[in-house]
Design a protein around this motif. Sequence first.
Motif, PDB file in Angstrom:
ATOM      1  N   MET A 287      34.623  41.162  37.979  1.00 29.90           N
ATOM      2  CA  MET A 287      35.095  40.107  38.806  1.00 29.90           C
ATOM      3  C   MET A 287      36.786  40.117  38.198  1.00 29.90           C
ATOM      4  SD  MET A 287      32.252  37.020  38.295  1.00 29.90           S
ATOM      5  CE  MET A 287      32.951  36.081  39.473  1.00 29.90           C
ATOM      6  N   HIS A 288      37.032  40.372  37.274  1.00 29.88           N
ATOM      7  CA  HIS A 288      38.662  40.340  36.820  1.00 29.88           C
ATOM      8  C   HIS A 288      39.473  41.665  37.561  1.00 29.88           C
ATOM      9  CE1 HIS A 288      41.576  39.450  33.348  1.00 29.88           C
ATOM     10  NE2 HIS A 288      42.086  39.454  34.651  1.00 29.88           N
ATOM     11  N   TYR A 289      38.998  42.706  37.423  1.00 31.63           N
ATOM     12  CA  TYR A 289      39.607  43.974  37.784  1.00 31.63           C
ATOM     13  C   TYR A 289      38.944  44.491  38.982  1.00 31.63           C
ATOM     14  CZ  TYR A 289      41.472  43.089  33.115  1.00 31.63           C
ATOM     15  OH  TYR A 289      41.952  42.635  32.129  1.00 31.63           O
ATOM     16  N   GLY A 290      37.755  44.389  39.506  1.00 30.81           N
ATOM     17  CA  GLY A 290      37.249  45.092  40.757  1.00 30.81           C
ATOM     18  C   GLY A 290      36.205  46.168  40.353  1.00 30.81           C
ATOM     19  N   PHE A 291      35.824  46.714  41.398  1.00 33.16           N
ATOM     20  CA  PHE A 291      34.780  47.456  41.121  1.00 33.16           C
ATOM     21  C   PHE A 291      35.231  49.066  40.469  1.00 33.16           C
ATOM     22  CE2 PHE A 291      32.027  45.522  44.728  1.00 33.16           C
ATOM     23  CZ  PHE A 291      31.442  44.929  43.721  1.00 33.16           C
ATOM     24  N   ARG A 292      36.391  49.465  40.818  1.00 35.54           N
ATOM     25  CA  ARG A 292      36.926  50.741  40.352  1.00 35.54           C
ATOM     26  C   ARG A 292      36.969  50.978  38.858  1.00 35.54           C
ATOM     27  NH1 ARG A 292      41.974  52.122  43.823  1.00 35.54           N
ATOM     28  NH2 ARG A 292      42.037  53.716  42.189  1.00 35.54           N
ATOM     29  N   ILE A 293      36.796  49.578  37.925  1.00 38.43           N
ATOM     30  CA  ILE A 293      36.774  49.972  36.441  1.00 38.43           C
ATOM     31  C   ILE A 293      35.987  50.819  36.055  1.00 38.43           C
ATOM     32  CG2 ILE A 293      38.106  47.828  35.779  1.00 38.43           C
ATOM     33  CD1 ILE A 293      35.132  46.680  35.109  1.00 38.43           C
TER      34      ILE A 293
END
Length: 429
Positions: A287-293
């Motif tokens: 939720m903070h950094y998006g799915f690409r993490i």
Amino acid sequence: MADLKTEFAGIRSPNPFWLASAPPTDKAYNVKRAFEAGWGGVVWKTLGEDPPVVNVSSRYGGLHHHGRKMIGFNNIELISDRPLAVNIAEIKAVKAAYPDRAVVVSLMVPCEEQSWRAILPIVEETGADGIELNFGCPHGMSERNMGAAVGQVPEYVEMVTRWCKQFTRMPVIVKLTPNVTDILMPARAALRGGADAVSLINTVQSIIGVDLDQMAPMPVVDGMGTHGGYCGPAVKPIALRMVGEIARDPGLAHLPISGMGGIETWRDAAEFLAMGASALQVCTAAMHYGFRIVQDMIDGLSAWMDEKGYQDIHALSGRAVRNYVPWNTLNLKFRTIAHIDQERCVGCGLCHIACEDTSHQAIAVGGVSGARRYDVIESECVGCNLCAHVCPVAECITMQPQPVDGHVTWREYEHSAERLAGCSVAHGV
Ligand SMILES: Cc1cc2nc3c(=O)[nH]c(=O)nc-3n(C[C@H](O)[C@H](O)[C@H](O)COP(=O)(O)O)c2cc1C
């Protein structure tokens, strides 16, 4: 290359990284994009009975600390607020489109046999790989006798798990609430009920802050607030302990664990695996950094596993559990001493102040020509680590293990002649 393929409670996924049941898994649009980004599986946002719940606005609170956003995250959101049929149709379509990914459906219906008996065939028909029983939501749903209200009573955990095992062929994962005194109680109840696995932790009951203008707990909803569920990096220590507690319990040792709570990096992931998890879930970091993490986590974990020689997840899972022991069995003879690297020291004095005011007065202040210098008084240093934690310079203060002079645990020392004679074992005096 390390093999990240995972088989968890009979559910296969290409890697151990699943998105936890929460907004990132609320709808097909999100889940498809998550799978395209590389997530190995999802636990769909918790489904309940129709008519769907109604959520409030606003819903989230963040704990921001010294410029670092969302070290803790709090929500007062309920389960899915979309109609059951819409979710079911989307789950079916997503599973068909991504047969190699794990699609687990989180469920929460009233604690009545008929409610569970009714919803399970509907979910089974989607082709989903398993179900996760949400016994953890600590707000809103618990006031309706669901979520944590079930998870906090081992008898209910056992009873509902048993119904689910009876009414479905799908693997049953029981998601545990951390809002209990002893996590082993609901875990054992889940096992007694026939659970195929447990997952933990759900969110920690919390008030993230108080709005001092409105005089209400945050997030504020029309002038009022309520307690919510806390997650994100700040809860990782709580989650790791609970995962380890279950993993090391002889009676639960074979119960697969899906670990979550603050996982943000490959290192967090490796720690959860080492403490006994064999699959992982992530919510706040996505939720903070998006799915690409997830790509960073996959790359980092497999590179580290290659370096350490772990060929697959199975080889890594639980490797730290045998070293997670009761305090009474730690070696009292072991000693570390702080060392200050004078080349790196910027002379801020934080180590001295911390040690002088609150610890063991083991860092002396001196200096020549106006330049301050801090030195460890080795005979006074107890190796508590406080100076290393307050020091703002990386690797300036390191803790140096001393030659080990034997092995004595508290259990052995407690009644020893040495103790009775008033000797301190660690310092050998
Ligand atoms: C906004 C939000 C909504 C959530 N909704 C659910 C839910 O519907 N069902 C559930 O089992 N857990 C829910 N959770 C809890 C997460 O699945 C997870 O257990 C928790 O956030 C810990 O993981 P994290 O630290 O990676 O966020 C929710 C968490 C958040 C932040």
